[in-house]
Design a protein around this motif. Structure first.
Motif, PDB file in Angstrom:
ATOM      1  N   PRO A   9       0.855  -1.176  -0.196  1.00 56.53           N
ATOM      2  CA  PRO A   9      -0.113   0.108  -0.004  1.00 56.53           C
ATOM      3  C   PRO A   9       0.997   1.350  -0.108  1.00 56.53           C
ATOM      4  O   PRO A   9       1.888   1.122   0.140  1.00 56.53           O
ATOM      5  CB  PRO A   9      -0.820  -0.040   1.433  1.00 56.53           C
ATOM      6  N   HIS A  94      -7.861   2.921   5.783  1.00 59.59           N
ATOM      7  CA  HIS A  94      -6.956   2.747   4.803  1.00 59.59           C
ATOM      8  C   HIS A  94      -5.735   1.728   5.121  1.00 59.59           C
ATOM      9  O   HIS A  94      -5.394   1.964   6.269  1.00 59.59           O
ATOM     10  CB  HIS A  94      -6.390   3.960   4.064  1.00 59.59           C
ATOM     11  N   LEU A  95      -5.299   1.030   4.162  1.00 62.24           N
ATOM     12  CA  LEU A  95      -4.300   0.238   4.538  1.00 62.24           C
ATOM     13  C   LEU A  95      -2.949   1.053   3.968  1.00 62.24           C
ATOM     14  O   LEU A  95      -3.068   1.672   3.124  1.00 62.24           O
ATOM     15  CB  LEU A  95      -4.312  -1.227   3.589  1.00 62.24           C
ATOM     16  N   GLY A 134      -2.036  -9.919  -3.895  1.00 61.41           N
ATOM     17  CA  GLY A 134      -3.064  -8.835  -3.504  1.00 61.41           C
ATOM     18  C   GLY A 134      -4.306  -9.324  -2.891  1.00 61.41           C
ATOM     19  O   GLY A 134      -5.304  -8.658  -2.497  1.00 61.41           O
ATOM     20  N   HIS A 136      -4.640  -9.926   0.162  1.00 66.32           N
ATOM     21  CA  HIS A 136      -4.792  -9.169   1.478  1.00 66.32           C
ATOM     22  C   HIS A 136      -5.812  -7.954   1.508  1.00 66.32           C
ATOM     23  O   HIS A 136      -6.605  -7.856   2.258  1.00 66.32           O
ATOM     24  CB  HIS A 136      -3.493  -8.861   2.042  1.00 66.32           C
ATOM     25  N   GLN A 137      -6.045  -7.750   0.062  1.00 65.19           N
ATOM     26  CA  GLN A 137      -6.682  -6.493   0.054  1.00 65.19           C
ATOM     27  C   GLN A 137      -8.375  -7.011   0.088  1.00 65.19           C
ATOM     28  O   GLN A 137      -9.355  -6.321   0.178  1.00 65.19           O
ATOM     29  CB  GLN A 137      -6.413  -5.561  -1.212  1.00 65.19           C
ATOM     30  N   LEU A 140     -10.631  -6.648   2.946  1.00 62.05           N
ATOM     31  CA  LEU A 140     -11.103  -5.562   3.900  1.00 62.05           C
ATOM     32  C   LEU A 140     -12.474  -4.886   3.586  1.00 62.05           C
ATOM     33  O   LEU A 140     -12.801  -5.130   2.209  1.00 62.05           O
ATOM     34  CB  LEU A 140     -10.027  -4.211   2.971  1.00 62.05           C
TER      35      LEU A 140
END
Length: 173
Positions: A9, A94-95, A134, A136-137, A140
């Protein structure tokens, strides 16, 4: 062998307006580097002291966490962590990536306390794969950030719950 770099990020710059945090940030960031280097870790969970009003919900006092990740390209440790957009819009978040020093500098108070969780090598590899791809996103939600986010309350989310979800996803991979 070429190693794909994680999809990191943006970098969050922490204002250095708390001179009383300098010493603890130096000590803690060096402790993390030394510990993770000695253990040959590539990624680990780190935690720091949080805001005093939130600490009463956790006997450790560690209310903010992130993933410390060794970036082989830059040869530096970076922290991937979730921040609320407070005080403007505390429900959104936000990350970000921060330096180890800034991760500890931003803590409320000057205590020199921290925690490290070093996953086994296979889990470290799975976590890195999650960051590289990606995935990990995908963990969220759109909003619902709360400093207090019990695991059983799905409508509430924070940095600690995001860590738990990433660890679980990597374990199930």
């Amino acid at each position: 062998q070429y190693q794909q770099r994680p999809l990191l990020p943006p970098v969050k710059r922490v204002p250095h307006d708390r001179p009383y945090n300098e010493q603890s940030a130096l000590v803690l960031s060096q402790w993390v580097v030394d510990t993770l280097t000695q253990q040959h870790a590539q990624i680990a969970v780190i935690a720091r002291m949080g805001k005093p009003r939130i600490r009463r919900f956790d006997w450790t006092g560690m209310t903010h966490s992130g993933f410390a990740y060794f970036d082989s390209t830059t040869q530096h440790w970076t922290v991937i962590n979730l921040f609320s957009d407070a005080p403007e819009t505390p429900e959104t978040f936000h990350l970000w990536q921060t330096s180890l020093y800034d991760f500890y500098y931003a803590q409320a108070g000057k205590e020199t306390n921290a925690l490290i969780l070093i996953p086994p090598p296979a889990l470290q590899n799975a976590l890195i794969e999650g960051f590289t791809s990606g995935k990990h996103q995908q963990l969220l939600p759109d909003n619902g950030y709360s400093y207090i986010a019990p695991v059983e309350k799905l409508a509430r989310f924070n940095c600690n719950k995001w860590i738990i979800l990433n660890m679980l996803a990597a374990t199930l991979q």
